[in-house]
Design a protein around this motif. Structure first.
Motif, PDB file in Angstrom:
ATOM      1  N   GLU A 153       1.916   7.151  -6.403  1.00 54.44           N
ATOM      2  CA  GLU A 153       0.870   8.135  -6.698  1.00 54.44           C
ATOM      3  C   GLU A 153       1.354   9.553  -6.384  1.00 54.44           C
ATOM      4  O   GLU A 153       1.149  10.471  -7.176  1.00 54.44           O
ATOM      5  N   GLU A 154       1.987   9.717  -5.236  1.00 55.24           N
ATOM      6  CA  GLU A 154       2.480  11.049  -4.854  1.00 55.24           C
ATOM      7  C   GLU A 154       3.580  11.494  -5.810  1.00 55.24           C
ATOM      8  O   GLU A 154       3.621  12.655  -6.228  1.00 55.24           O
ATOM      9  N   THR A 209       0.839  -1.204   0.000  1.00 52.99           N
ATOM     10  CA  THR A 209       0.000   0.000   0.000  1.00 52.99           C
ATOM     11  C   THR A 209       0.871   1.251   0.000  1.00 52.99           C
ATOM     12  O   THR A 209       0.620   2.200  -0.745  1.00 52.99           O
ATOM     13  N   GLN A 211       1.129   4.349  -2.671  1.00 51.47           N
ATOM     14  CA  GLN A 211       0.975   5.745  -2.266  1.00 51.47           C
ATOM     15  C   GLN A 211       2.190   6.577  -2.677  1.00 51.47           C
ATOM     16  O   GLN A 211       2.046   7.723  -3.112  1.00 51.47           O
TER      17      GLN A 211
END
Length: 56
Positions: free
Chosen positions: A23-24, A16, A20
């Motif tokens: 994505e960032e 996860t 993240q």
């Protein structure tokens, strides 16, 4: 053995965090503070997974 469910949980959380971080990082203006926090959390999980798998 109690470590297996814990290890699986850590692996899921690690995956996860990888998502993240990606994505960032793909945002037009990534937040360096958020990236840093996510990467530190991911490293802590990796270290804990290593300790569990080594049987310590």
């Amino acid at each position: 053995m109690m470590q297996q469910p814990r290890l699986r949980s850590l692996q899921e959380r690690h995956a996860t965090l990888e998502r993240q971080i990606a994505e960032e990082g793909n945002r037009p203006q990534p937040d360096p503070g958020a990236l840093s926090r996510l990467k530190r959390a991911k490293l802590r999980l990796k270290e804990e997974m290593h300790r569990l798998s080594a049987g310590r």
